[in-house]
Scaffold this active site. Structure first.
Site, PDB file in Angstrom:
ATOM      1  N   ALA A 231       3.178  -0.815   4.807  1.00 46.89           N
ATOM      2  CA  ALA A 231       2.730  -0.891   6.203  1.00 46.89           C
ATOM      3  C   ALA A 231       2.273  -2.290   6.604  1.00 46.89           C
ATOM      4  O   ALA A 231       2.312  -2.635   7.793  1.00 46.89           O
ATOM      5  CB  ALA A 231       1.607   0.118   6.429  1.00 46.89           C
TER       6      ALA A 231
ATOM      7  N   ARG B  29      13.483   4.855  12.198  1.00 50.32           N
ATOM      8  CA  ARG B  29      12.158   5.473  12.209  1.00 50.32           C
ATOM      9  C   ARG B  29      11.382   5.053  13.459  1.00 50.32           C
ATOM     10  O   ARG B  29      11.981   4.538  14.405  1.00 50.32           O
ATOM     11  CB  ARG B  29      11.416   5.097  10.910  1.00 50.32           C
ATOM     12  CG  ARG B  29      12.194   5.533   9.660  1.00 50.32           C
ATOM     13  CD  ARG B  29      11.414   5.284   8.396  1.00 50.32           C
ATOM     14  NE  ARG B  29      10.195   6.084   8.361  1.00 50.32           N
ATOM     15  CZ  ARG B  29       9.204   5.885   7.486  1.00 50.32           C
ATOM     16  NH1 ARG B  29       9.314   4.902   6.593  1.00 50.32           N
ATOM     17  NH2 ARG B  29       8.131   6.652   7.504  1.00 50.32           N
TER      18      ARG B  29
ATOM     19  N   PRO C  69       0.794  -1.221   0.000  1.00 49.23           N
ATOM     20  CA  PRO C  69       0.000   0.000   0.000  1.00 49.23           C
ATOM     21  C   PRO C  69       0.831   1.278   0.000  1.00 49.23           C
ATOM     22  O   PRO C  69       1.875   1.357   0.644  1.00 49.23           O
ATOM     23  CB  PRO C  69      -0.819  -0.102   1.289  1.00 49.23           C
ATOM     24  CG  PRO C  69      -0.120  -1.095   2.133  1.00 49.23           C
ATOM     25  CD  PRO C  69       0.526  -2.056   1.185  1.00 49.23           C
ATOM     26  N   ASN C  70       0.309   2.243  -0.736  1.00 50.93           N
ATOM     27  CA  ASN C  70       0.841   3.604  -0.828  1.00 50.93           C
ATOM     28  C   ASN C  70       2.130   3.714  -1.647  1.00 50.93           C
ATOM     29  O   ASN C  70       2.595   4.822  -1.901  1.00 50.93           O
ATOM     30  CB  ASN C  70       1.051   4.225   0.573  1.00 50.93           C
ATOM     31  CG  ASN C  70      -0.256   4.315   1.334  1.00 50.93           C
ATOM     32  OD1 ASN C  70      -1.215   4.870   0.818  1.00 50.93           O
ATOM     33  ND2 ASN C  70      -0.315   3.737   2.527  1.00 50.93           N
TER      34      ASN C  70
ATOM     35  N   GLU D 134      13.133  -9.367   1.507  1.00 51.91           N
ATOM     36  CA  GLU D 134      12.325  -8.232   1.977  1.00 51.91           C
ATOM     37  C   GLU D 134      13.079  -6.928   1.697  1.00 51.91           C
ATOM     38  O   GLU D 134      14.270  -6.827   2.004  1.00 51.91           O
ATOM     39  CB  GLU D 134      12.093  -8.390   3.483  1.00 51.91           C
ATOM     40  CG  GLU D 134      11.313  -7.248   4.094  1.00 51.91           C
ATOM     41  CD  GLU D 134      11.114  -7.416   5.609  1.00 51.91           C
ATOM     42  OE1 GLU D 134      11.604  -8.419   6.195  1.00 51.91           O
ATOM     43  OE2 GLU D 134      10.459  -6.536   6.193  1.00 51.91           O
TER      44      GLU D 134
ATOM     45  N   HIS E 162      12.840  -2.506   1.836  1.00 55.15           N
ATOM     46  CA  HIS E 162      12.186  -1.237   2.175  1.00 55.15           C
ATOM     47  C   HIS E 162      13.069  -0.104   1.686  1.00 55.15           C
ATOM     48  O   HIS E 162      14.302  -0.193   1.778  1.00 55.15           O
ATOM     49  CB  HIS E 162      11.969  -1.103   3.686  1.00 55.15           C
ATOM     50  CG  HIS E 162      11.110  -2.197   4.221  1.00 55.15           C
ATOM     51  ND1 HIS E 162       9.740  -2.189   4.107  1.00 55.15           N
ATOM     52  CD2 HIS E 162      11.440  -3.366   4.809  1.00 55.15           C
ATOM     53  CE1 HIS E 162       9.269  -3.308   4.625  1.00 55.15           C
ATOM     54  NE2 HIS E 162      10.267  -4.043   5.047  1.00 55.15           N
TER      55      HIS E 162
ATOM     56  N   TYR F  32      11.055   9.093   1.263  1.00 58.05           N
ATOM     57  CA  TYR F  32      11.082   8.052   0.224  1.00 58.05           C
ATOM     58  C   TYR F  32      11.764   8.489  -1.075  1.00 58.05           C
ATOM     59  O   TYR F  32      11.908   7.669  -1.985  1.00 58.05           O
ATOM     60  CB  TYR F  32       9.651   7.588  -0.066  1.00 58.05           C
ATOM     61  CG  TYR F  32       8.996   6.934   1.139  1.00 58.05           C
ATOM     62  CD1 TYR F  32       9.489   5.734   1.650  1.00 58.05           C
ATOM     63  CD2 TYR F  32       7.914   7.525   1.785  1.00 58.05           C
ATOM     64  CE1 TYR F  32       8.917   5.146   2.765  1.00 58.05           C
ATOM     65  CE2 TYR F  32       7.325   6.935   2.905  1.00 58.05           C
ATOM     66  CZ  TYR F  32       7.834   5.743   3.384  1.00 58.05           C
ATOM     67  OH  TYR F  32       7.277   5.159   4.486  1.00 58.05           O
TER      68      TYR F  32
ATOM     69  N   ARG G 145       4.898  11.091  -2.465  1.00 59.91           N
ATOM     70  CA  ARG G 145       4.619  10.772  -1.063  1.00 59.91           C
ATOM     71  C   ARG G 145       5.859  11.023  -0.203  1.00 59.91           C
ATOM     72  O   ARG G 145       6.903  10.400  -0.419  1.00 59.91           O
ATOM     73  CB  ARG G 145       4.255   9.291  -0.989  1.00 59.91           C
ATOM     74  CG  ARG G 145       4.150   8.725   0.389  1.00 59.91           C
ATOM     75  CD  ARG G 145       4.188   7.207   0.347  1.00 59.91           C
ATOM     76  NE  ARG G 145       3.903   6.672   1.648  1.00 59.91           N
ATOM     77  CZ  ARG G 145       4.184   5.439   2.042  1.00 59.91           C
ATOM     78  NH1 ARG G 145       4.750   4.599   1.191  1.00 59.91           N
ATOM     79  NH2 ARG G 145       3.906   5.043   3.256  1.00 59.91           N
TER      80      ARG G 145
ATOM     81  N   ASN H 213       8.171  -5.593  -0.914  1.00 62.11           N
ATOM     82  CA  ASN H 213       8.073  -4.421  -0.041  1.00 62.11           C
ATOM     83  C   ASN H 213       6.591  -4.314   0.293  1.00 62.11           C
ATOM     84  O   ASN H 213       5.811  -3.787  -0.505  1.00 62.11           O
ATOM     85  CB  ASN H 213       8.567  -3.161  -0.752  1.00 62.11           C
ATOM     86  CG  ASN H 213       8.466  -1.940   0.161  1.00 62.11           C
ATOM     87  OD1 ASN H 213       7.910  -2.011   1.264  1.00 62.11           O
ATOM     88  ND2 ASN H 213       8.994  -0.816  -0.296  1.00 62.11           N
TER      89      ASN H 213
HETATM   90  C1  DQA Z   1       8.239   1.136   3.624  1.00 56.76           C
HETATM   91  C2  DQA Z   1       8.361   1.314   5.142  1.00 56.76           C
HETATM   92  C3  DQA Z   1       7.021   1.043   5.822  1.00 56.76           C
HETATM   93  O1  DQA Z   1       7.149   1.224   7.234  1.00 56.76           O
HETATM   94  C4  DQA Z   1       5.974   2.008   5.310  1.00 56.76           C
HETATM   95  O2  DQA Z   1       4.715   1.719   5.892  1.00 56.76           O
HETATM   96  C5  DQA Z   1       5.889   2.027   3.831  1.00 56.76           C
HETATM   97  C6  DQA Z   1       7.132   1.998   3.055  1.00 56.76           C
HETATM   98  C7  DQA Z   1       9.559   1.487   2.906  1.00 56.76           C
HETATM   99  O3  DQA Z   1       9.699   1.094   1.751  1.00 56.76           O
HETATM  100  O4  DQA Z   1      10.408   2.177   3.462  1.00 56.76           O
HETATM  101  O5  DQA Z   1       4.826   2.148   3.249  1.00 56.76           O
HETATM  102  O6  DQA Z   1       7.949  -0.232   3.354  1.00 56.76           O
END
Ligand code: DQA
Length: 152
Positions: free
Chosen positions: A78, A108, A11-12, A99, A101, A24, A19, A75
């Site tokens: 959240a 964070r 998501p997002n 995994e 990110h 990011y 964003r 990735n």
């Molecule tokens: C994320 C880190 C997560 O905590 C966050 O909710 C994201 C992006 C990252 O790529 O840094 O949506 O996965």
């Protein structure tokens, strides 16, 4: 036809570029896809790059990967920090998983320090922005090659 690596984004992540750019960066998800694909092609690998805002759709893609992919780069956004369903899907998938990110989770908020995915992943790459996806492709390529030569 060799199977692709599934690169699954949660998501997002469709909002990348606009964003929270201070966290990011300015690359869009399309930029990340292009960069990941370019890296994969130098290693002779295909990728299938997807994004969903829905947990169930991510679960379905992981289930699909069991038969259709050689490995998974994920990735989960959240959902990383909340989703037992994604953990269970990865446990059932029986393909190697890395995994990724973009941000450094450990620099964070505390709630981002726990991942349901890390225990079932080969490893975790975080904090390197889109470059982390390239590192993940390299790591997965080595694992897939090692598994293939062990199977011979
Ligand atoms: C994320 C880190 C997560 O905590 C966050 O909710 C994201 C992006 C990252 O790529 O840094 O949506 O996965």
């Amino acid at each position: 036809m060799p199977k692709p690596i599934y690169v699954l984004n949660g998501p997002n992540l469709n909002l990348l570029g606009s964003r929270e750019p201070e966290v990011y960066g300015h690359a869009t998800l399309n930029d990340v896809a292009a960069q990941t694909e370019a890296k994969a092609s130098t290693l002779g690998l295909e990728i299938e790059f997807r994004q969903s805002n829905r947990e169930g759709e991510l679960v379905e893609w992981i289930q699909e990967a069991r038969d259709s992919a050689n490995g998974i780069i994920i990735n989960a956004g959240a959902y990383t920090h909340t989703s037992v369903a994604i953990l269970d899907a990865l446990l059932a998938a029986d393909v190697p998983c890395v995994e990724v990110h973009l941000s450094n989770l450990f620099a964070r908020e505390e709630f981002r320090h726990h991942s349901y995915i890390s225990p079932v992943a080969i490893g975790l790459i975080c904090g390197f922005g889109p470059k982390g996806y390239e590192f993940a492709v390299e790591a997965l390529a080595e694992r897939i090659a090692a598994d293939e030569s062990a199977a011979q």
